[in-house]
Design a protein around this motif. Structure first.
Motif, PDB file in Angstrom:
ATOM      1  N   PRO A 195       0.825  -1.221   0.000  1.00 50.17           N
ATOM      2  CA  PRO A 195       0.000   0.000   0.000  1.00 50.17           C
ATOM      3  C   PRO A 195       0.854   1.263   0.000  1.00 50.17           C
ATOM      4  N   SER A 196       0.599   2.111  -0.952  1.00 49.69           N
ATOM      5  CA  SER A 196       1.435   3.287  -1.190  1.00 49.69           C
ATOM      6  C   SER A 196       1.471   4.244  -0.006  1.00 49.69           C
ATOM      7  N   GLY A 197       2.683   4.541   0.448  1.00 54.78           N
ATOM      8  CA  GLY A 197       2.897   5.616   1.405  1.00 54.78           C
ATOM      9  C   GLY A 197       2.430   5.390   2.825  1.00 54.78           C
ATOM     10  N   VAL A 198       1.887   4.221   3.153  1.00 54.52           N
ATOM     11  CA  VAL A 198       1.295   4.061   4.482  1.00 54.52           C
ATOM     12  C   VAL A 198       2.350   4.127   5.581  1.00 54.52           C
ATOM     13  N   ARG A 199       3.511   3.554   5.361  1.00 59.27           N
ATOM     14  CA  ARG A 199       4.571   3.605   6.381  1.00 59.27           C
ATOM     15  C   ARG A 199       5.021   5.050   6.612  1.00 59.27           C
ATOM     16  N   LYS A 200       5.227   5.772   5.525  1.00 57.31           N
ATOM     17  CA  LYS A 200       5.678   7.158   5.625  1.00 57.31           C
ATOM     18  C   LYS A 200       4.667   8.015   6.373  1.00 57.31           C
ATOM     19  N   THR A 201       3.392   7.788   6.086  1.00 58.45           N
ATOM     20  CA  THR A 201       2.322   8.538   6.745  1.00 58.45           C
ATOM     21  C   THR A 201       2.318   8.287   8.249  1.00 58.45           C
ATOM     22  N   LEU A 202       2.438   7.014   8.632  1.00 55.71           N
ATOM     23  CA  LEU A 202       2.423   6.654  10.052  1.00 55.71           C
ATOM     24  C   LEU A 202       3.674   7.169  10.768  1.00 55.71           C
ATOM     25  N   LYS A 203       4.822   7.099  10.108  1.00 57.48           N
ATOM     26  CA  LYS A 203       6.059   7.589  10.726  1.00 57.48           C
ATOM     27  C   LYS A 203       6.003   9.089  10.952  1.00 57.48           C
ATOM     28  N   GLN A 204       5.412   9.808   9.991  1.00 59.46           N
ATOM     29  CA  GLN A 204       5.271  11.257  10.131  1.00 59.46           C
ATOM     30  C   GLN A 204       4.381  11.584  11.330  1.00 59.46           C
ATOM     31  N   LEU A 205       3.278  10.855  11.451  1.00 61.17           N
ATOM     32  CA  LEU A 205       2.360  11.062  12.569  1.00 61.17           C
ATOM     33  C   LEU A 205       3.041  10.721  13.892  1.00 61.17           C
ATOM     34  N   PHE A 206       3.746   9.599  13.922  1.00 59.90           N
ATOM     35  CA  PHE A 206       4.412   9.151  15.147  1.00 59.90           C
ATOM     36  C   PHE A 206       5.489  10.147  15.580  1.00 59.90           C
ATOM     37  N   LYS A 207       6.218  10.681  14.619  1.00 61.85           N
ATOM     38  CA  LYS A 207       7.268  11.666  14.913  1.00 61.85           C
ATOM     39  C   LYS A 207       6.672  12.916  15.551  1.00 61.85           C
ATOM     40  N   GLN A 208       5.554  13.386  15.006  1.00 60.16           N
ATOM     41  CA  GLN A 208       4.931  14.597  15.542  1.00 60.16           C
ATOM     42  C   GLN A 208       4.368  14.354  16.950  1.00 60.16           C
ATOM     43  N   LEU A 209       3.772  13.192  17.144  1.00 58.35           N
ATOM     44  CA  LEU A 209       3.285  12.834  18.474  1.00 58.35           C
ATOM     45  C   LEU A 209       4.450  12.744  19.463  1.00 58.35           C
ATOM     46  N   GLY A 210       5.582  12.230  18.974  1.00 55.27           N
ATOM     47  CA  GLY A 210       6.767  12.094  19.811  1.00 55.27           C
ATOM     48  C   GLY A 210       7.315  13.436  20.260  1.00 55.27           C
ATOM     49  N   GLU A 211       7.278  14.437  19.374  1.00 59.35           N
ATOM     50  CA  GLU A 211       7.752  15.773  19.733  1.00 59.35           C
ATOM     51  C   GLU A 211       6.961  16.312  20.927  1.00 59.35           C
TER      52      GLU A 211
END
Length: 264
Positions: free
Chosen positions: A63-79
């Motif tokens: 599935p296109s881009g799903v990992r990148k999308t989740l990593k972006q979300l996780f990174k922002q939550l982590g901040e």
């Protein structure tokens, strides 16, 4: 070779449902509890994704881009989570007066990060992401339970070797060990949920206890990192308090106990 597994399908569905629910809670409240809950949900999801990578399942139509999308979300939550933990740890170890000083610096940054998170979520198509994520995770339903259980055992053994290597270094990477312990916990919980495989309660208990200690150690490290990033300088008295607190945790993190916890 292939075998549909109702329990695994149910587990994935529950994981996706929980993920969507926590996203809605963050949009609605954006408080510490909802952000933490969404991060935990993502950690469980990433555990399965990493397991898929471990058993080297490759398919041309991921599935296109799903990992990148989740990593972006996780990174922002982590901040945001890092700042929350910095304030909590500062209050726990150093007290209120110090908290007021650092709070004046951190809270505007926290507000900025939350605005960024809401921007991400406002452009986040929950159902589309959930569907693509489900497509990725459901590749696991195509394999027999015995094969998956055997692969989990191999993954745990690899983790034991990696942790052993960490412990052999002059400076122990407790952060990496913490990640491995948590991944082990989620993997064991997953395999117990989808199969009749017996997992000792002590396996969960010891990993929880170890993860809690490692979490306390990591909170101090994260607080000091955040303070360096915002140019907050600790007094000599504060430095001593932090050093004594972290040393007391490290004394409880004996190599023998770590090895015992990850081997059961």
């Amino acid at each position: 070779m292939f075998c549909k597994m109702g329990k695994l399908e149910n587990y994935i569905n529950e994981l996706l449902s929980e993920f969507q629910c926590h996203i809605k809670e963050v949009r609605k409240h954006g408080d510490e509890e909802s952000i933490h809950a969404l991060r935990l949900s993502l950690k469980r999801i990433f555990t399965l994704i990493k397991f898929i990578d471990f058993i080297e399942i490759h398919f041309s139509s991921e599935p296109s881009g799903v990992r990148k999308t989740l990593k972006q979300l996780f990174k922002q939550l982590g901040e945001i989570r890092d700042l929350q933990l910095a304030l909590k740890t500062q209050k726990l170890i150093l007290g209120g007066k110090s908290l007021k000083k650092i709070g004046r610096i951190i809270k505007p940054i926290q507000k900025f990060y939350k605005a960024q998170l809401l921007h991400i979520l406002n452009n986040f198509n929950d159902q589309e992401v959930s569907d693509r994520l489900g497509e990725l995770l459901r590749i696991l339903t195509c394999f027999k339970k015995k094969y998956l259980i055997d692969q989990v055992r191999l993954k745990l053994e690899e983790d034991i070797q990696n942790v052993g290597f960490c412990l052999a270094q002059n400076k122990v990477d407790y952060h990496l060990i913490r990640k491995k312990v948590k991944q082990q916990y989620y993997l064991l919980l997953w395999i117990k949920t989808i199969s009749k495989e017996k997992v000792k309660q002590s396996a969960f208990k010891l990993r929880r206890q170890l993860a809690e200690l490692l979490g306390m150690w990591n909170d101090v490290e994260m607080m000091q990192l955040v303070c360096r990033q915002v140019d907050y300088s600790f007094s000599d008295k504060e430095k001593l308090k932090l050093k004594l607190y972290q040393s007391s945790i490290e004394k409880q993190l004996s190599h023998a106990e770590i090895n015992q916890a990850i081997r059961i």
